[in-house]
Design a protein around this motif. Sequence first.
Motif, PDB file in Angstrom:
ATOM      1  N   THR A  60      37.728  31.898  40.757  1.00 49.16           N
ATOM      2  CA  THR A  60      39.002  32.128  41.447  1.00 49.16           C
ATOM      3  C   THR A  60      39.840  30.858  41.563  1.00 49.16           C
ATOM      4  O   THR A  60      41.033  30.931  41.903  1.00 49.16           O
ATOM      5  N   SER A  63      43.389  30.272  39.662  1.00 55.66           N
ATOM      6  CA  SER A  63      44.412  31.142  40.253  1.00 55.66           C
ATOM      7  C   SER A  63      44.744  30.703  41.673  1.00 55.66           C
ATOM      8  O   SER A  63      45.905  30.800  42.104  1.00 55.66           O
ATOM      9  N   SER A 105      52.197  33.719  37.325  1.00 55.91           N
ATOM     10  CA  SER A 105      50.918  33.186  36.849  1.00 55.91           C
ATOM     11  C   SER A 105      49.956  34.268  36.384  1.00 55.91           C
ATOM     12  O   SER A 105      48.902  33.954  35.811  1.00 55.91           O
ATOM     13  N   LEU A 106      50.269  35.534  36.628  1.00 51.93           N
ATOM     14  CA  LEU A 106      49.382  36.617  36.201  1.00 51.93           C
ATOM     15  C   LEU A 106      49.295  36.678  34.683  1.00 51.93           C
ATOM     16  O   LEU A 106      50.301  36.580  33.983  1.00 51.93           O
ATOM     17  N   THR A 109      46.094  32.598  33.265  1.00 52.24           N
ATOM     18  CA  THR A 109      45.179  31.761  34.035  1.00 52.24           C
ATOM     19  C   THR A 109      45.058  30.389  33.374  1.00 52.24           C
ATOM     20  O   THR A 109      44.607  30.275  32.233  1.00 52.24           O
ATOM     21  N   THR A 171      41.248  36.846  39.615  1.00 51.65           N
ATOM     22  CA  THR A 171      42.627  36.360  39.514  1.00 51.65           C
ATOM     23  C   THR A 171      43.393  36.606  40.805  1.00 51.65           C
ATOM     24  O   THR A 171      43.932  35.679  41.423  1.00 51.65           O
ATOM     25  N   TRP A 172      43.442  37.878  41.248  1.00 53.47           N
ATOM     26  CA  TRP A 172      44.179  38.185  42.473  1.00 53.47           C
ATOM     27  C   TRP A 172      43.480  37.611  43.703  1.00 53.47           C
ATOM     28  O   TRP A 172      44.134  37.166  44.649  1.00 53.47           O
ATOM     29  N   ILE A 175      44.612  33.983  43.702  1.00 54.63           N
ATOM     30  CA  ILE A 175      46.019  33.830  44.084  1.00 54.63           C
ATOM     31  C   ILE A 175      46.215  34.042  45.579  1.00 54.63           C
ATOM     32  O   ILE A 175      46.971  33.320  46.241  1.00 54.63           O
TER      33      ILE A 175
END
Length: 255
Positions: A60, A63, A105-106, A109, A171-172, A175
Amino acid sequence: MHNLLLIKILLMPPLIAGVTLSVRKWGEGFGGWLGGFPWIAGPISIFIAIENGADFAASTVPSALMGSIGTTFFALIYSIAAPRMHWLPALLLSYVAFFIVALASLGRTPSLPFAVALNLIVLTGVLYIFPKPKDKPEYKKHPVYDIPLRMFVATLFVVLLTQLAEKLGPTWSGILTPFPIMTSTLAVFTHIQQGSQATARILYGLLSASYGFVIFLIGVWWLVPIMHVGLAYGILAIVTMSVNGLAIRLIRQQS
């Protein structure tokens, strides 16, 4: 897992209350700097590592570094908007700034070195241009619901994000780990109770502690997968405090 949920619910409220009381005791600059420690993102990362594994937590980080850039822009936009508008439109505009960075940024990465370099460049540039008011801030009496509401909002966010981390994916989850929950809570309540100038001071303090957060995330990437979770995060807590100890000089220069 039920015990871990209980720990989340019991741990976060005193952390938020402690930061709030420190702002009242030592002022917006030092209080903001103290609030900039990863009181929210740190526990989120720890719980993610415990519930989803060390490798997931480490994945993670790139992100999260991009999300941290979003939080930097959140603070800048709020500090600019606060003297010109009510707290709600200022907050919504600042959230838009965060999610613009997040959405940009989605699917892209970045590598860890790129994410770190970009974060430090943006953070340093924003701190350089950040509003630094000198006038004495306004003061309003704190309502009785002030601290309980802050504790509820922050705890709810931590519980929701960590419980949904597996479904959100790295990823989320990354973020949203530095999502400006502490930042927005301090900004809004300070804006309402003490005015826009005090808000700028506290947000500047928060950003000044963000260098330590970058080091914290680098440590999550390197240390958490190779050692016991408790030991890794214990080391990172000490390192983060040491880095932010240097940043406090900036706060004193602005006091």
